[in-house]
Write a protein that holds these residues in place. Structure first.
Motif: not given
Length: 157
Positions: A13-18, A106-110, A133-139
């Protein structure tokens, strides 16, 4: 054509999720977008990173149901880089030939070796290691941008 994001975890939750939600909503105006969030494997002293990647990889591949295995795209920093214009053209070619695509993050370990070996394309969303989360935003942003490029809209400058 369906564009599917299959990813480990969900945005906190938060700004990044939004912002993620905003760009996924924008992208969905141009592409039939499906989001599949698979459970993140919890690591512990008895569970190695390789086991975590393997378990998450099984979930990611299961989330690709309905997608031709030849159209799986693994998001990996060692993958190919595309300009926004080239990515838009790549997506247009898929749409013109009625080919769906699943983008796996992927998750934390790729991503597991099984996922990487199953992917027809390995795509770098950045040369750096990013949180999922950042990869998802960029994509999502690039998917939206691709739609505006193909329609000649002013978003892409």
């Amino acid at each position: 054509m369906v564009v599917k994001f299959v990813l480990v975890g969900r945005p906190k939750a938060g700004a990044l999720a939004n912002v993620i939600e905003d760009y996924e909503t924008r992208a969905a105006r141009y592409w039939p977008l499906q989001i599949v969030e698979v459970r993140e494997e919890r690591g512990s002293n008895s569970v190695t990173p390789a086991v975590v990647k393997q378990r998450e990889g099984e979930r990611l591949l299961a989330g690709c149901q309905g997608i031709d295995p030849h159209h799986i795209v693994a998001c990996d920093p060692n993958g190919i880089s595309m300009s926004s214009e080239k990515f838009a053209k790549w997506l247009q070619d898929r749409r013109d030939s009625a080919q769906s695509a699943a983008f796996l993050i992927g998750g934390a370990h790729g991503l597991s070796d099984e996922v990487l070996n199953s992917a027809r394309v390995k795509l770098s969303v950045a040369p750096w290691t990013l949180t999922h989360e950042l990869a998802r935003l960029i994509l999502a942003e690039q998917l939206y941008r691709a739609g505006t490029i193909l329609r000649g809209e002013p978003y892409h400058k």
